[in-house]
Design an enzyme around this catalytic site. Structure first.
Site, PDB file in Angstrom:
ATOM      1  N   CYS A 138       3.888  -0.833 -14.962  1.00 33.14           N
ATOM      2  CA  CYS A 138       3.552  -0.442 -13.791  1.00 33.14           C
ATOM      3  C   CYS A 138       1.924  -0.044 -13.839  1.00 33.14           C
ATOM      4  O   CYS A 138       1.249  -0.538 -13.074  1.00 33.14           O
ATOM      5  CB  CYS A 138       3.989   0.909 -13.258  1.00 33.14           C
ATOM      6  SG  CYS A 138       5.773   0.862 -12.997  1.00 33.14           S
TER       7      CYS A 138
ATOM      8  N   ASP B  44       0.932  -7.648  13.653  1.00 38.69           N
ATOM      9  CA  ASP B  44       1.965  -7.336  14.692  1.00 38.69           C
ATOM     10  C   ASP B  44       3.069  -6.435  14.183  1.00 38.69           C
ATOM     11  O   ASP B  44       3.900  -5.743  14.875  1.00 38.69           O
ATOM     12  CB  ASP B  44       2.668  -8.551  15.305  1.00 38.69           C
ATOM     13  CG  ASP B  44       3.372  -9.462  14.281  1.00 38.69           C
ATOM     14  OD1 ASP B  44       3.014  -8.945  13.137  1.00 38.69           O
ATOM     15  OD2 ASP B  44       3.837 -10.473  14.480  1.00 38.69           O
TER      16      ASP B  44
END
Ligand code: BEZ
Length: 221
Positions: A46, A138
């Site tokens: 990570c 959107d």
């Protein structure tokens, strides 16, 4: 069944982050967005991924994509971890250029179907997988990629798919295997040859195939 499918409106969740409390849609505004999750703070893979994302933040900015990460630890942990991440980039002292969501109660990870049942913490609780969600202006999900905790992502590929998503949102084309910006693109099957001729001023080339079906139609934008 929790999770989110292509074309769904991405949930307008509220969450605490390293940049304060957010409502996701307001955070995005009219931009594209990318949300990428991580199994845990202070873990090696990570750390390399977040460091890479920080290093190429300008590439996301150039494409108008707002970045946000998520891990199942607290804001306080995220802030401490961010210092390690920037030090890994030999950029100690600079802030991580995007927020990290604190999902320490795993609520969002469950809602978005992000938990990896094969990777558990010391208490036996599942960790988050490496999800990538790209959301359009959107607010609909345009792409999702799901990697297990043990496999780090390739951020060049993530930028490449964003280039494809942004191009194909504007033009009636699709991008072939290993496409990169500037390469030829394919005319989508729903477009007739006559429609394609009027839409693509550089013309179209078609590859002959044994089937005789002229479906491999390339154009240069
Ligand atoms: C890592 O980030 O290194 C990692 C996290 C959880 C499981 C395996 C690897």
């Amino acid at each position: 069944m929790p999770g989110i499918l292509l074309g769904d409106v991405f949930p307008n969740f509220e969450a605490d982050t390293t940049a304060g409390w957010i409502k996701f849609h307001e955070f995005l505004g009219n931009s594209w967005g990318i949300l990428f999750s991580h199994p845990r703070d202070f873990t090696p893979v990570c750390t390399t991924e977040l460091a890479c994302a920080a290093k190429i933040e300008h590439e996301f900015k150039k494409r108008g994509v707002k970045m946000i990460a998520l891990s199942i630890d607290s804001v306080e942990d995220h802030k401490h971890w961010s210092k390690d991440v920037m030090a890994f980039n030999d950029d100690a002292g600079s802030p991580l250029p995007f927020p990290i969501i604190a999902d320490d109660n795993r609520e969002l990870s469950v809602q978005l179907g992000m938990l990896d049942p094969d990777e558990k913490d010391k208490d036996g609780l599942p960790l988050t997988a490496r999800c990538v969600f790209v959301v359009g202006p959107d607010k609909k999900l345009k792409l999702s990629i799901l990697y297990p905790a043990t496999t780090g992502r390739n951020f060049d590929e993530i930028l490449r798919v964003i280039d494809s998503l942004q191009l194909t949102a504007q033009k009636k084309v699709a991008t072939p295997v290993d496409w990169k910006p500037g390469d030829k693109v394919m005319v989508i099957p729903s477009l007739s040859d006559a429609e394609a001729a009027s839409l693509f001023p550089h013309g179209m080339t078609t590859k002959d195939l044994p089937s005789g079906k002229n479906y491999l139609r390339y154009t240069q934008l």
